[in-house]
Write an enzyme that holds these catalytic residues in place. Structure first.
Site, PDB file in Angstrom:
ATOM      1  N   GLY A 107      -7.589  -2.126  -8.084  1.00  0.00           N
ATOM      2  CA  GLY A 107      -7.582  -0.659  -7.950  1.00  0.00           C
ATOM      3  C   GLY A 107      -6.395  -0.149  -7.162  1.00  0.00           C
ATOM      4  O   GLY A 107      -5.575  -0.916  -6.644  1.00  0.00           O
ATOM      5  N   GLY A 109      -4.947   0.491  -4.364  1.00  0.00           N
ATOM      6  CA  GLY A 109      -5.173   0.155  -2.955  1.00  0.00           C
ATOM      7  C   GLY A 109      -4.236   0.904  -2.032  1.00  0.00           C
ATOM      8  O   GLY A 109      -4.512   1.081  -0.844  1.00  0.00           O
ATOM      9  N   LYS A 130       2.808   6.372  -3.501  1.00  0.00           N
ATOM     10  CA  LYS A 130       2.595   4.950  -3.199  1.00  0.00           C
ATOM     11  C   LYS A 130       2.866   4.733  -1.711  1.00  0.00           C
ATOM     12  O   LYS A 130       3.963   5.024  -1.236  1.00  0.00           O
ATOM     13  CB  LYS A 130       3.526   4.082  -4.050  1.00  0.00           C
ATOM     14  CG  LYS A 130       3.315   2.581  -3.838  1.00  0.00           C
ATOM     15  CD  LYS A 130       4.022   1.774  -4.912  1.00  0.00           C
ATOM     16  CE  LYS A 130       3.872   0.280  -4.670  1.00  0.00           C
ATOM     17  NZ  LYS A 130       4.535  -0.505  -5.717  1.00  0.00           N
ATOM     18  N   ARG A 200       5.757   8.493  -7.348  1.00  0.00           N
ATOM     19  CA  ARG A 200       6.049   8.012  -8.701  1.00  0.00           C
ATOM     20  C   ARG A 200       5.579   9.051  -9.720  1.00  0.00           C
ATOM     21  O   ARG A 200       4.618   9.784  -9.471  1.00  0.00           O
ATOM     22  CB  ARG A 200       5.292   6.712  -8.981  1.00  0.00           C
ATOM     23  CG  ARG A 200       5.524   5.644  -7.965  1.00  0.00           C
ATOM     24  CD  ARG A 200       5.147   4.290  -8.523  1.00  0.00           C
ATOM     25  NE  ARG A 200       3.720   4.006  -8.483  1.00  0.00           N
ATOM     26  CZ  ARG A 200       3.232   2.767  -8.522  1.00  0.00           C
ATOM     27  NH1 ARG A 200       4.049   1.733  -8.607  1.00  0.00           N
ATOM     28  NH2 ARG A 200       1.938   2.554  -8.488  1.00  0.00           N
ATOM     29  N   ARG A 207      -3.405   1.140 -16.637  1.00  0.00           N
ATOM     30  CA  ARG A 207      -2.965  -0.266 -16.760  1.00  0.00           C
ATOM     31  C   ARG A 207      -3.957  -1.055 -17.607  1.00  0.00           C
ATOM     32  O   ARG A 207      -5.100  -0.625 -17.793  1.00  0.00           O
ATOM     33  CB  ARG A 207      -2.935  -0.897 -15.352  1.00  0.00           C
ATOM     34  CG  ARG A 207      -2.032  -0.155 -14.387  1.00  0.00           C
ATOM     35  CD  ARG A 207      -2.621  -0.185 -12.970  1.00  0.00           C
ATOM     36  NE  ARG A 207      -1.827   0.650 -12.071  1.00  0.00           N
ATOM     37  CZ  ARG A 207      -0.836   0.207 -11.307  1.00  0.00           C
ATOM     38  NH1 ARG A 207      -0.533  -1.073 -11.308  1.00  0.00           N
ATOM     39  NH2 ARG A 207      -0.170   1.028 -10.544  1.00  0.00           N
ATOM     40  N   ASP A 277      -2.783  -6.236 -13.967  1.00  0.00           N
ATOM     41  CA  ASP A 277      -2.920  -4.935 -13.295  1.00  0.00           C
ATOM     42  C   ASP A 277      -1.555  -4.260 -13.147  1.00  0.00           C
ATOM     43  O   ASP A 277      -1.485  -3.093 -12.773  1.00  0.00           O
ATOM     44  CB  ASP A 277      -3.582  -5.097 -11.917  1.00  0.00           C
ATOM     45  CG  ASP A 277      -2.911  -6.168 -11.076  1.00  0.00           C
ATOM     46  OD1 ASP A 277      -2.875  -7.331 -11.518  1.00  0.00           O
ATOM     47  OD2 ASP A 277      -2.409  -5.853  -9.983  1.00  0.00           O
ATOM     48  N   ASP A 287       5.289  -0.890 -11.244  1.00  0.00           N
ATOM     49  CA  ASP A 287       5.099  -1.687 -10.025  1.00  0.00           C
ATOM     50  C   ASP A 287       6.321  -2.531  -9.698  1.00  0.00           C
ATOM     51  O   ASP A 287       6.399  -3.712 -10.014  1.00  0.00           O
ATOM     52  CB  ASP A 287       3.847  -2.567 -10.108  1.00  0.00           C
ATOM     53  CG  ASP A 287       2.648  -1.820  -9.552  1.00  0.00           C
ATOM     54  OD1 ASP A 287       2.716  -0.581  -9.490  1.00  0.00           O
ATOM     55  OD2 ASP A 287       1.670  -2.470  -9.151  1.00  0.00           O
TER      56      ASP A 287
HETATM   57  P1  AMP Z   1       0.632  -5.596  -6.332  1.00  0.00           P
HETATM   58  O1  AMP Z   1       0.808  -7.078  -6.210  1.00  0.00           O
HETATM   59  O2  AMP Z   1       1.551  -4.786  -5.475  1.00  0.00           O
HETATM   60  O3  AMP Z   1       0.628  -5.126  -7.737  1.00  0.00           O
HETATM   61  O4  AMP Z   1      -0.814  -5.264  -5.729  1.00  0.00           O
HETATM   62  C1  AMP Z   1      -1.995  -5.872  -6.182  1.00  0.00           C
HETATM   63  C2  AMP Z   1      -3.182  -5.115  -5.635  1.00  0.00           C
HETATM   64  O5  AMP Z   1      -3.150  -5.079  -4.219  1.00  0.00           O
HETATM   65  C3  AMP Z   1      -3.273  -3.657  -6.077  1.00  0.00           C
HETATM   66  O6  AMP Z   1      -4.635  -3.346  -6.233  1.00  0.00           O
HETATM   67  C4  AMP Z   1      -2.682  -2.912  -4.923  1.00  0.00           C
HETATM   68  O7  AMP Z   1      -3.154  -1.605  -4.836  1.00  0.00           O
HETATM   69  C5  AMP Z   1      -3.152  -3.750  -3.740  1.00  0.00           C
HETATM   70  N1  AMP Z   1      -2.257  -3.639  -2.583  1.00  0.00           N
HETATM   71  C6  AMP Z   1      -0.998  -4.129  -2.471  1.00  0.00           C
HETATM   72  N2  AMP Z   1      -0.489  -3.836  -1.263  1.00  0.00           N
HETATM   73  C7  AMP Z   1      -1.437  -3.144  -0.594  1.00  0.00           C
HETATM   74  C8  AMP Z   1      -1.523  -2.542   0.705  1.00  0.00           C
HETATM   75  N3  AMP Z   1      -0.529  -2.620   1.577  1.00  0.00           N
HETATM   76  N4  AMP Z   1      -2.668  -1.909   1.022  1.00  0.00           N
HETATM   77  C9  AMP Z   1      -3.694  -1.837   0.161  1.00  0.00           C
HETATM   78  N5  AMP Z   1      -3.678  -2.376  -1.053  1.00  0.00           N
HETATM   79  C10 AMP Z   1      -2.572  -3.023  -1.447  1.00  0.00           C
HETATM   80 MG    MG Z   2       0.254  -3.510  -8.662  1.00  0.00          MG
END
Ligand code: AMP
Ligand code: MG
Length: 526
Positions: A107, A109, A130, A200, A207, A277, A287
């Site tokens: 989700g 995050g 973001k 963004r 996704r 995702d 991303d």
């Molecule tokens: P990513 O590898 O950046 O695509 O992130 C994978 C998942 O981790 C996604 O659900 C992001 O929203 C969550 N995520 C990545 N970094 C953070 C963060 N600093 N705080 C909260 N969620 C994160």
């Molecule tokens: Mg991501």
């Protein structure tokens, strides 16, 4: 057209929140969110925001005047401190396969959607912050983003757009005035870094994982609802949703994904984290994390240190991984279609589109009107044997004339080689042989050299966001100097044009950048 002079004049149509079910729990606590596509959540306010840069082209998509973009209100809104009229902030629920394994609910995050703007041309543009704070999907993280990764996301989104690669866009890059703790290499050295937020912009941020999570939970009703919503909103040309339309829709996703990957292979872009995702249903690059640009052509290269052992997301594996991800999407959509054949047919369209588009692309990179398999394969074998800068090689190849001797041709290419000693007699012989075959092909097609050069230079960029260039801009930004970010955005607006006094941005990676963090090695920590 009349420009908008205040952000409260933006015309929002928040169809996602209006038509899809919301999480009923109002508290912003981390949890599994069932039976809903999103949770309403406000961005976290920040103490002292400063807008470093915005992209005028993206502001234009939203009809925003330069005055609005220069205003304090713009800074406040796109740092998450104020919701403009019509904004309705929310984070969405999705899942995904990370590095080949099902990871369950992920989700938004650290992404908070502000709503969809309908511009004066009637286009829909979703806005998303973001790094604007925690959401119910933040799991054990903080919902924040640091300056270095935000600079990289901002610049690369725009660089990709100007290269002609389908991508999400970036409106603004804003310092929050707060610090964020990050252990950049997960090696027990956490540091305080500057926090930042990128806004963004894309037609939608849906996704593969949005459908996967619903299928994984056997929530077929909601799966159908989200699919119908997506088809009506993002693929209206397909007509009213039906079993046949679901299949056509999947096929279209396959086709667009193939086109996107061919563009990545053309410009030497390595995404770095092709988890499901991070795959857009619209076929957009989404991303920008530990991505990188090929310097020396090496199909085995990945910038992502988190993936250093398996190299699942290496350059040469991107086409196969996109297919694998589409198979996961097919599994997720199966409950809607209930037959395997249409999904297999969609996947076949991925393969056919990729193969055809890749051949056309490689022929264009070589300035040939017809793909020559033997010539292309031999070149792709030759390039990785000695360290050859991909961007410089193809750009310089355009300067090889049909009347050049083989040694003159090699002369044209010398700038592309990192280690001249690697050019052994054997290698030169093999390269000479290739160049003479290439020269024969050029003579056969009888296109004037200047015409061919222009066509090659339109697909082989002169300027890309070399890993070390982004890092130099970040180094300065961390000292409070944002000039290089502005300079790079300007440069990358015209990646195919020769630009006066900009040659230093088109040179090989310097030696110091070989092993420097941020230049050749990046982790997911951002
Ligand atoms: P990513 O590898 O950046 O695509 O992130 C994978 C998942 O981790 C996604 O659900 C992001 O929203 C969550 N995520 C990545 N970094 C953070 C963060 N600093 N705080 C909260 N969620 C994160
Ligand atoms: Mg991501």
């Amino acid at each position: 057209m009349k420009k908008i002079t205040h952000l409260d004049q933006l015309n929002f149509d928040n169809r996602f929140v209006r038509e899809l079910p919301a999480d009923e729990e109002p508290l912003n606590t981390r949890r599994q969110v069932l039976g809903a596509c999103y949770s309403r959540v406000l961005p976290t306010k920040v103490i002292n925001p400063h807008c470093i840069i915005y992209a005028q082209e993206v502001a234009d998509l939203l009809d925003l005047s330069p005055e609005v973009c220069a205003s304090d209100d713009f800074t406040q809104v796109f740092a998450g401190n104020r919701l403009a009229q019509g904004m309705d902030a929310y984070a969405t629920c999705y899942g995904g396969h990370q590095f080949g394994n099902w990871a369950g609910q992920l989700g938004d995050g650290r992404a908070i959607n502000l709503g969809d703007v309908i511009n004066q041309r009637g286009e829909r543009w979703a806005l998303q912050l973001k790094g604007a704070g925690a959401t119910p999907y933040s799991r054990n993280s903080d919902g924040l983003a640091v300056l270095r990764s935000s600079v990289r996301e901002f610049l690369c989104s725009e660089a990709m757009y100007h290269l002609g690669v389908p991508t999400t866009r970036a409106l603004s890059l804003t310092l929050t005035g707060e610090t964020v703790i990050r252990d950049m290499f997960y090696d027990g050295n956490p540091q305080a870094e500057f926090g930042a937020v990128v806004c963004r912009v894309a037609p939608s941020f849906t996704r593969f994982g949005h459908f996967q999570i619903l299928a994984a939970r056997s929530d077929t009703d909601l799966l159908k609802q989200l699919a119908d919503y997506t088809i009506r909103t993002d693929f209206p040309e397909l007509g009213e949703p039906s079993t046949a339309v679901y299949a056509q829709w999947f096929t279209e996703i396959c086709r667009r994904t193939a086109e996107m990957i061919v563009h990545w292979q053309r410009v030497g872009f390595v995404h770095g984290v092709m988890n499901t995702d991070n795959m857009s249903i619209l076929g957009l690059t989404i991303d920008y994390g530990p991505y990188g640009w090929l310097e020396n052509y090496d199909p085995d290269w990945t910038p992502n240190t988190t993936d250093a052992d398996e190299r699942r997301y290496r350059f040469g594996n991107q086409p196969a991984i996109a297919f694998w991800n589409l198979v996961q999407l097919a599994n997720a959509l199966y409950p809607l279609i209930k037959r395997v054949e249409p999904l297999k047919a969609g996947l076949a369209v991925y393969n056919d589109t990729f193969e055809h588009a890749w051949q056309t692309m490689m022929a264009a990179k070589l300035g040939l009107s017809i793909f020559d398999e033997a010539l292309c394969n031999e070149l792709l074998k030759l390039l990785p044997i000695v360290e050859t800068d991909m961007t410089i090689f193809f750009r310089q190849l355009a300067s090889v004339n049909s009347h050049h001797s083989v040694s003159e041709a090699i002369e044209q290419l010398t700038d592309a080689y990192y280690v001249p000693e690697q050019l052994t007699v054997d290698y030169r012989n093999r390269l000479s042989h290739w160049l003479s075959l290439y020269s024969q092909s050029l003579k056969q097609q009888a296109v004037p050299d200047d015409v061919r050069r222009a066509s090659m230079n339109a697909v082989n960029p002169k300027y890309v966001l070399r890993n070390y260039l982004a890092q130099l801009a970040i180094d300065d930004a961390e000292q409070g100097d944002f000039a290089k970010i502005h300079e790079l955005l300007d440069l990358l607006r015209h990646p195919y044009e020769e630009q006066t006094n900009k040659q230093h941005f088109a040179t090989k990676r310097p030696d110091w950048a070989r092993q420097r963090a941020g230049c050749s090695m990046l982790s997911c920590s951002s």
